[in-house]
Each structure stands twice: as structure tokens, then as C-alpha cells.
Design an enzyme around this catalytic site. Structure first.
Site, PDB file in Angstrom:
ATOM      1  CD  GLU A 219      -5.251   4.782  -1.750  1.00 22.10           C
ATOM      2  OE1 GLU A 219      -5.515   5.345  -0.677  1.00 22.10           O
ATOM      3  OE2 GLU A 219      -6.059   4.060  -2.359  1.00 22.10           O
TER       4      GLU A 219
ATOM      5  CE1 TYR B 295      -3.464   2.748   1.070  1.00 25.67           C
ATOM      6  CE2 TYR B 295      -1.871   3.309   2.789  1.00 25.67           C
ATOM      7  CZ  TYR B 295      -3.011   3.609   2.064  1.00 25.67           C
ATOM      8  OH  TYR B 295      -3.689   4.775   2.314  1.00 25.67           O
TER       9      TYR B 295
END
Ligand code: GDP
Ligand code: MN
Length: 368
Positions: A189, A101
Site C-alpha cells: 500500500e 491512495y
């Protein structure tokens, strides 16, 4: 303003972050074609602006083009998380070894960009944040300082990635920060950032642009309005038409042109998997615009084949009455054939975007 995954991926790719081979489509026939062009099992991903598509049934897998047709027809027109799906991204399926992530957000209370990263990425990141927050590292940036490569590596080390991945993950962090800055993002992201047998790449892409900065991200705003797979065309106030395949590539063609003192007359993205007809359509649009004095065609062949591009260019040159200087940057799939076609017809080309942009500016100076 939230940016769709397919545009965000294009931008990430342009900044040097690897993304899977993909194509955005709006109907099942195109999905089938895209799957056969990709030539591998694919993932069909609904292009909606809310996250959590995987869990909500907005992502399906297909092993062959026929299955891609079926899965795309199931998703297109359906409603996923209250949003009607009008477009899907057909994307090469990855052999995922692990999912990380990585995100950069503007922390408004701290008045600083915040990088968050974890080796436990994927669809359950919210659970990780709630149950084992120590698995997500946080790294604040000083907005007044430049972001340096060692900081990217420091983040990779803090995440705990294997030694062999530190340089690679570190450089992805830097590149994502470049995107964050360049596009005035409040969120950039990658979840998941996947480790595959073919390297580390962004399997998902999220980008949210600061609404107060939209006045200087005009092309992105217009790109977002284009939802029907037609190309994105924005008229600007300069005199050199910029045409590219893919949003990211077209934007960086414009940057390059400006760097050499040129002024873009258009932003025209013919899309990732463009055909000969698309090249013809795009060139005709800009040639019929009297404000356009020179054309800078910037093509990096992927699914778009360089020989198709070359043939499209010749079609237009042969049919058009207006003689307008045209600079072509042509590389990628079938480039030898594409370049041979241009050479035979006496049409000059360049293989680097820099050289082509520079030449376009010079040619335009000669006319005006
Ligand atoms: P989101 O649910 O909206 O965040 O959509 P993502 O693009 O993140 O996809 C959700 C999940 O689908 C990912 O976390 C992956 O586990 C899985 N996924 C996405 N693309 C691929 C792929 O190419 N191969 C495999 N095996 N899984 C994928
Ligand atoms: Mn995701």
C-alpha cells in the site's frame, strides 16, 4: 509479517517507485546528522508497525538539523499507539500538492488480488471509505493472467487523475504489483501517493508478507530482525558475498547474481547512509568467511558517498592478507572521485549492476 516503512520504501525504490530521500536512525545525534546530509526541512517518522501514526503524534516536522535532534528525541523512546519507538525515519519534507491512495490486497474470499485506488488519499482514507466509498475504485485481477501496463493506466483513468499523470500513475500501479508478487505480499500500500512539484512519489509505504511464504522471503525476515541500525547480515549457502547499501538494492544484487548462475554466500546490507568504516566492517566480515570465494559489492551512492566507499575498499585491500576477487559496482554521489580512487589503485569497477554481477560469477568460476 508486517514490514517496517523504511524497508518497504527501500524495496519500492528498488522496483522503480520514487520515494523521498531518507535515512533510518536510532538516536537524536544520527537524526541531526541525517537532516544535515539531506540539507532540507525533514519529517521525523516513528518506525512502528501500526498505521495512523500521523494522527497519533508519531510524525513530526523539523526545519533544520537542531530541530531534527529535538523532534527525534521526543519521539524516540516514546510510545505511539502502544508501540515503543526504537527507530525513526528522517525524510526529506515534500511540498505536497495532492494525496492519492493506492493499495493492492489479497482478497482471500474472492481468491484474487484486489487493487484499490483513490484521488482522496491521506490520513482520512478510512473516513472516505465509510462516507464516500464511490471515491475509491476497486479493480480485481485474474491471478492466472499477467498484469499488463494498460491495466495500470486503466486504473489511473478510473481514479480520475489528470491526463498528464495517467502514464506515471499507471506505471506506479504496475511497479507496486511487481512488489506485491515478488515479495509474496498480502498487502502492498502507498498512502499517501503524493503529487509534488518534483513528481509523484510514495510518501508512505506499507507491506505485509504472507506468513505462509516466509520460508522463501528469508532475507526480509532477517532484515526485520535488525532494529538497531547495524547492518543486516544473513549467511547463505553459496560462495559469492553480496554486499549492498539498502535492503532493496542488496536483494536485487542477489537476484542479478542468481540470473547469471551465481550463488550468494551472504546478504549484507550496510544501510542507506553508510560510512567508510561500515564498508570496512562489512568487507572484513565476508573476507574472514572461508566459504566466500568472491565479493560482489553493489553501491549506489545517495547519502553514502562513492569516494568513501572507494577509500573503505582500499583500506581493506591494503590491510588484508587474503587476496579475494572483488567486483565493485560504484555509481552515484561523488562517483567520479570514487572511480578515480579505484582506478589509481588498480582496482577494477563497473558502473552497472548487471556487468558487475556477471563478472563476479565469471571470477568465481575461475577459482572453483
Ligand atoms: P501514517 O499516518 O502512519 O499513515 O503515516 P504517513 O506516512 O502516511 O504520514 C501521515 C501524513 O503526514 C501524510 O498523509 C501526509 O499528509 C503527512 N506527511 C508525511 N510526509 C510528509 C511530507 O514529507 N511533507 C508533508 N507536507 N506532509 C507529509
Ligand atoms: Mn500513511
Amino acid at each position: 509479517m508486517k514490514i517496517h516503512e523504511y524497508i518497504a520504501k527501500d524495496i519500492f525504490k528498488e522496483e522503480g517507485i520514487s520515494v523521498p530521500q531518507n535515512k533510518m536512525v536510532v538516536n537524536p545525534e544520527e537524526a541531526k546528522m541525517a537532516a544535515s546530509e539531506i540539507g532540507k526541512p525533514v519529517v521525523i517518522k516513528s518506525q512502528i508497525l501500526v498505521g495512523g501514526r500521523g494522527k497519533a503524534g508519531g510524525i513530526k516536522f523539523a526545519d533544520n538539523p537542531d530541530e531534527a535532534y529535538t523532534k527525534a528525541s521526543e519521539i524516540l523512546g516514546s510510545t505511539v499507539k502502544d508501540e515503543r519507538v526504537e527507530m525513526v525515519l528522517v525524510e526529506e519534507k515534500l511540498e505536497i500538492i495532492s494525496e492519492y491512495y493506492l493499495s493492492i490486497v489479497l482478497d482471500r474470499s474472492a481468491k484474487k488480488p484486489l487493487i484499490m485506488a483513490s484521488m482522496s488519499g491521506g490520513i482520512d482514507i478510512e473516513d472516505v471509505a465509510r462516507d464516500t466509498p464511490e471515491e475509491i475504485i476497486k479493480y480485481y485481477l485474474n491471478p492466472l493472467n499477467e498484469f499488463l501496463p494498460y491495466q495500470g493506466r486503466e486504473i489511473a483513468i478510473k481514479m480520475g487523475v489528470p491526463n498528464s499523470q495517467i502514464t506515471n500513475v499507471g506505471s506506479i500501479v504496475c511497479k507496486l504489483f511487481n512488489v506485491f508478487e515478488k515479495y509474496d505480499a498480502t498487502i502492498a500500500e502507498i498512502n499517501p501517493l503524493v503529487v509534488t512539484t518534483n513528481g509523484i512519489m510514495a510518501a508512505d509505504a506499507k507491506l505485509d508478507i504472507d506468513d505462509d511464504a516466509l520460508y522463501r522471503q528469508k532475507c526480509l525476515v532477517d532484515l526485520e530482525k535488525v532494529t538497531k541500525g547495524e547492518f543486516a547480515y544473513v549467511k547463505l549457502d553459496g560462495n559469492i558475498a553480496v554486499i549492498g547499501n539498502g535492503a532493496g538494492l542488496t536483494l536485487s544484487g542477489m537476484d542479478m547474481l542468481k540470473l547469471y548462475g551465481g550463488k550468494p554466500a551472504t546478504f549484507l546490507d550496510i544501510g542507506g547512509g553508510s560510512s567508510q568504516e561500515n564498508i570496512v566492517k562489512a568487507l572484513n566480515i565476508v573476507i574472514s568467511d572461508p566459504d566466500v570465494k568472491t565479493v560482489f559489492l553493489n553501491v549506489l551512492g545517495g547519502i553514502t558517498r562513492a569516494d568513501d566507499v572507494a577509500r573503505g575498499v582500499l583500506d581493506v585491500l591494503n590491510a588484508s592478507k587474503r587476496r579475494i576477487p572483488l567486483v565493485i559496482r560504484l555509481t552515484g554521489t561523488n562517483e567520479e572521485e570514487g572511480q578515480r580512487i579505484l582506478k589509481e589503485a588498480g582496482v577494477p569497477y563497473e558502473t552497472s549492476m548487471e556487468a558487475a554481477a556477471k563478472k563476479a560469477v565469471e571470477l568465481c568460476k575461475d577459482i572453483t
